[in-house]
Scaffold this motif. Structure first.
Motif, mmCIF file in Angstrom:
data_model
loop_
_atom_site.group_PDB
_atom_site.id
_atom_site.type_symbol
_atom_site.label_atom_id
_atom_site.label_comp_id
_atom_site.label_asym_id
_atom_site.label_seq_id
_atom_site.Cartn_x
_atom_site.Cartn_y
_atom_site.Cartn_z
ATOM 1 N N GLU A 76 43.916 36.231 60.535
ATOM 2 C CA GLU A 76 43.972 36.661 61.934
ATOM 3 C C GLU A 76 45.016 35.910 62.749
ATOM 4 O OE1 GLU A 76 40.054 36.366 63.503
ATOM 5 O OE2 GLU A 76 39.250 38.015 62.271
ATOM 6 N N ARG A 77 45.413 34.715 62.299
ATOM 7 C CA ARG A 77 46.439 33.955 63.014
ATOM 8 C C ARG A 77 47.775 34.684 63.053
ATOM 9 N NH1 ARG A 77 45.856 28.316 59.674
ATOM 10 N NH2 ARG A 77 43.613 27.978 59.950
ATOM 11 N N TYR A 78 47.972 35.588 62.111
ATOM 12 C CA TYR A 78 49.281 36.212 61.963
ATOM 13 C C TYR A 78 49.272 37.706 62.270
ATOM 14 C CZ TYR A 78 49.837 31.840 59.417
ATOM 15 O OH TYR A 78 49.855 30.514 59.062
ATOM 16 N N THR A 79 48.245 38.171 62.973
ATOM 17 C CA THR A 79 48.165 39.603 63.276
ATOM 18 C C THR A 79 49.312 40.071 64.162
ATOM 19 O OG1 THR A 79 46.660 39.069 65.114
ATOM 20 C CG2 THR A 79 45.659 39.735 63.012
ATOM 21 N N ASP A 80 49.891 39.146 64.952
ATOM 22 C CA ASP A 80 50.984 39.539 65.845
ATOM 23 C C ASP A 80 52.248 39.915 65.082
ATOM 24 O OD1 ASP A 80 51.087 36.816 65.096
ATOM 25 O OD2 ASP A 80 52.599 36.443 66.639
ATOM 26 N N LEU A 81 52.328 39.601 63.805
ATOM 27 C CA LEU A 81 53.507 39.943 63.011
ATOM 28 C C LEU A 81 53.497 41.407 62.588
ATOM 29 C CD1 LEU A 81 53.780 36.810 60.676
ATOM 30 C CD2 LEU A 81 55.086 37.302 62.754
ATOM 31 N N GLY A 82 52.362 42.063 62.747
ATOM 32 C CA GLY A 82 52.292 43.474 62.406
ATOM 33 C C GLY A 82 52.218 43.752 60.915
ATOM 34 N N VAL A 83 51.807 42.767 60.133
ATOM 35 C CA VAL A 83 51.697 42.924 58.676
ATOM 36 C C VAL A 83 50.222 42.936 58.287
ATOM 37 C CG1 VAL A 83 52.254 41.953 56.424
ATOM 38 C CG2 VAL A 83 53.879 41.722 58.312
ATOM 39 N N THR A 84 49.808 43.959 57.558
ATOM 40 C CA THR A 84 48.433 44.036 57.083
ATOM 41 C C THR A 84 48.266 43.180 55.835
ATOM 42 O OG1 THR A 84 48.162 46.287 57.939
ATOM 43 C CG2 THR A 84 46.621 45.571 56.235
ATOM 44 N N VAL A 85 47.287 42.294 55.872
ATOM 45 C CA VAL A 85 47.003 41.426 54.731
ATOM 46 C C VAL A 85 45.618 41.769 54.198
ATOM 47 C CG1 VAL A 85 46.756 39.060 53.922
ATOM 48 C CG2 VAL A 85 48.396 39.580 55.747
ATOM 49 N N LYS A 86 45.540 42.040 52.917
ATOM 50 C CA LYS A 86 44.268 42.383 52.281
ATOM 51 C C LYS A 86 43.688 41.136 51.609
ATOM 52 C CE LYS A 86 45.796 47.119 51.389
ATOM 53 N NZ LYS A 86 45.993 48.180 50.359
ATOM 54 N N PRO A 87 42.603 40.588 52.154
ATOM 55 C CA PRO A 87 42.032 39.365 51.581
ATOM 56 C C PRO A 87 41.227 39.646 50.318
ATOM 57 C CG PRO A 87 40.761 40.043 53.492
ATOM 58 C CD PRO A 87 41.906 41.010 53.382
ATOM 59 N N ILE A 88 41.348 38.727 49.355
ATOM 60 C CA ILE A 88 40.560 38.770 48.122
ATOM 61 C C ILE A 88 39.935 37.402 47.932
ATOM 62 C CG2 ILE A 88 40.585 39.071 45.628
ATOM 63 C CD1 ILE A 88 43.101 40.772 45.954
ATOM 64 N N ALA A 104 52.283 29.558 51.199
ATOM 65 C CA ALA A 104 52.504 30.769 50.407
ATOM 66 C C ALA A 104 52.310 32.017 51.264
ATOM 67 C CB ALA A 104 51.559 30.799 49.207
ATOM 68 N N LEU A 105 51.251 32.035 52.064
ATOM 69 C CA LEU A 105 51.003 33.178 52.931
ATOM 70 C C LEU A 105 52.086 33.291 53.996
ATOM 71 C CD1 LEU A 105 49.238 35.534 53.795
ATOM 72 C CD2 LEU A 105 47.867 33.925 55.161
ATOM 73 N N GLN A 106 52.482 32.168 54.577
ATOM 74 C CA GLN A 106 53.538 32.196 55.585
ATOM 75 C C GLN A 106 54.843 32.725 55.003
ATOM 76 O OE1 GLN A 106 53.870 28.441 57.800
ATOM 77 N NE2 GLN A 106 51.714 28.062 57.374
ATOM 78 N N LYS A 107 55.176 32.303 53.787
ATOM 79 C CA LYS A 107 56.393 32.786 53.137
ATOM 80 C C LYS A 107 56.307 34.281 52.870
ATOM 81 C CE LYS A 107 59.299 30.426 51.678
ATOM 82 N NZ LYS A 107 60.602 29.959 52.203
ATOM 83 N N ALA A 108 55.150 34.733 52.397
ATOM 84 C CA ALA A 108 54.957 36.155 52.115
ATOM 85 C C ALA A 108 55.081 36.983 53.390
ATOM 86 C CB ALA A 108 53.596 36.379 51.466
ATOM 87 N N LEU A 109 54.522 36.484 54.476
ATOM 88 C CA LEU A 109 54.597 37.197 55.750
ATOM 89 C C LEU A 109 56.033 37.280 56.257
ATOM 90 C CD1 LEU A 109 51.410 35.694 57.374
ATOM 91 C CD2 LEU A 109 51.793 38.132 56.959
ATOM 92 N N ARG A 110 56.820 36.221 56.062
ATOM 93 C CA ARG A 110 58.226 36.238 56.462
ATOM 94 C C ARG A 110 58.993 37.298 55.687
ATOM 95 N NH1 ARG A 110 60.475 31.934 59.276
ATOM 96 N NH2 ARG A 110 62.453 32.216 58.221
ATOM 97 N N MET A 111 58.637 37.481 54.425
ATOM 98 C CA MET A 111 59.302 38.499 53.612
ATOM 99 C C MET A 111 58.873 39.903 54.011
ATOM 100 S SD MET A 111 59.492 36.933 49.745
ATOM 101 C CE MET A 111 57.779 36.455 49.567
ATOM 102 N N ALA A 112 57.608 40.040 54.415
ATOM 103 C CA ALA A 112 57.040 41.371 54.646
ATOM 104 C C ALA A 112 57.256 41.897 56.061
ATOM 105 C CB ALA A 112 55.545 41.351 54.333
ATOM 106 N N LYS A 113 57.471 41.020 57.029
ATOM 107 C CA LYS A 113 57.444 41.467 58.426
ATOM 108 C C LYS A 113 58.593 42.393 58.809
ATOM 109 C CE LYS A 113 59.813 37.462 60.463
ATOM 110 N NZ LYS A 113 59.677 36.351 61.426
ATOM 111 N N LYS A 114 59.697 42.352 58.057
ATOM 112 C CA LYS A 114 60.845 43.198 58.379
ATOM 113 C C LYS A 114 60.908 44.457 57.524
ATOM 114 C CE LYS A 114 63.745 39.380 59.985
ATOM 115 N NZ LYS A 114 65.033 38.654 59.824
ATOM 116 N N ARG A 115 59.869 44.674 56.724
ATOM 117 C CA ARG A 115 59.886 45.826 55.826
ATOM 118 C C ARG A 115 58.574 46.596 55.934
ATOM 119 N NH1 ARG A 115 61.450 43.590 50.003
ATOM 120 N NH2 ARG A 115 60.623 45.663 49.538
ATOM 121 N N ASP A 116 58.629 47.860 55.575
ATOM 122 C CA ASP A 116 57.420 48.681 55.639
ATOM 123 C C ASP A 116 56.960 49.128 54.248
ATOM 124 O OD1 ASP A 116 59.371 50.478 54.991
ATOM 125 O OD2 ASP A 116 59.132 51.730 56.776
ATOM 126 N N ASP A 117 57.567 48.534 53.209
ATOM 127 C CA ASP A 117 57.203 48.930 51.842
ATOM 128 C C ASP A 117 56.469 47.823 51.105
ATOM 129 O OD1 ASP A 117 59.378 47.236 51.660
ATOM 130 O OD2 ASP A 117 60.216 48.219 49.892
#
Length: 284
Positions: free
Chosen positions: A77-89, A26-39
């Motif tokens: 932290e494994r995905y910090t190179d994608l440049g997407v900020t993830v807010k953990p809850i 789920a996180l990997q899919k979300a990151l794939r969607m988010a990495k090309k956008r800034d919104d």
């Protein structure tokens, strides 16, 4: 799925973290969607819980909560190179579904992304409850997120007779058109299932409304829960988009839902657009 657009404001995604798995689809899919956008504003939600015993159970729970928070930080932290900020809850709650739905309302989440539970061609009770309860769009991930999105199947219903279903149909069509216009590499298909001749819709009409080739518009006799999974498998769709009118109360718990039946027999990822019924809104 990185082509999904939900307006000009910050779009909020929430990826559900599975505490029993190493790979977080789920996180990997979300990151794939988010990495090309800034919104995109992306949250990772983890809700572990188990009964703890000891002289001070509350302290043990707090320690376990800290441990899981550190574990989630390591995953992010494994995905910090994608440049997407993830807010953990991280939340300690016996009822993860209730906790999730509360967070969705509190944070005004636009889409929840969750790895489908159970076998690939089945629908677990936990996901069934989620579909019935969640008041946001839901993406259920059923296969490896590394697979590129190439074919999308949109389920349409041009025979909708009430405002809720018409609005839902318009939303699914609009999303399909967004996908078609924003990514030339994606092949968009539409399907309409009918049970009698009065409900038949001509494929050229669907193609014209969707802005797709006639060969990509499919009209089949049969139940939607049988037609859609079969067609998705036949054309090799990685994503299926369907609508779901939210229901509450006794009928929502006992009556079979088309969206649930489709999910129970499909291998594709499924994006479920939610339209809360007027009856449910009036009762709320």
């Amino acid at each position: 799925q990185e082509v999904i657009s939900m307006g000009t404001k910050k779009t909020r995604f929430l990826a559900v973290i599975d505490p029993t798995r190493t790979e977080q689809w789920a996180l990997q899919k979300a990151l794939r969607m988010a990495k090309k956008r800034d919104d995109i504003e992306l949250y990772a939600f983890l809700c572990p819980y188990y009964y703890v015993q000891g002289a001070d159970p509350s302290e043990l729970e707090a320690a376990e909560l800290r441990r899981h928070a550190m574990w989630l930080d390591e995953i992010v932290e494994r995905y910090t190179d994608l440049g997407v900020t993830v807010k953990p809850i991280v939340e300690w709650n016996e009822d993860w579904l209730e906790a999730l739905c509360d967070r969705v309302v509190e944070l005004q989440i636009d889409m929840v992304i969750k790895r489908a539970s159970g076998r690939p061609n089945s629908l677990a009770n936990s996901d069934r409850k989620l579909i019935r309860t969640l008041k946001s769009t839901l993406l259920l991930v059923k296969h490896d997120p590394a697979v590129e999105l190439r074919k999308v199947l949109v389920a349409v219903d041009f025979n909708a007779t009430d405002d809720d279903h018409r609005a839902l149909n318009d939303a699914t069509i609009e999303l399909g058109q967004q996908i078609l216009s924003l990514d030339d590499n994606i092949e968009l298909h539409a399907v309409s299932a009918y049970l009698d001749s009065d409900k038949f819709v001509h494929a050229p009409d669907i193609a014209k409304r969707m802005g797709i080739d006639r060969s990509s518009a499919h009209v089949h006799l049969g139940q939607a829960e049988e037609v859609i999974p079969g067609l998705a498998k036949r054309i090799g769709a990685e994503l299926v988009i369907i609508g779901n009118v939210g229901r509450h109360g006794l009928s929502g718990l006992t009556v079979g839902n088309t969206a649930e039946k489709i999910l129970a027999d499909i291998w594709s990822d499924v994006l479920i657009l939610v339209q809360e019924s007027k009856v449910a809104r009036a009762a709320a």
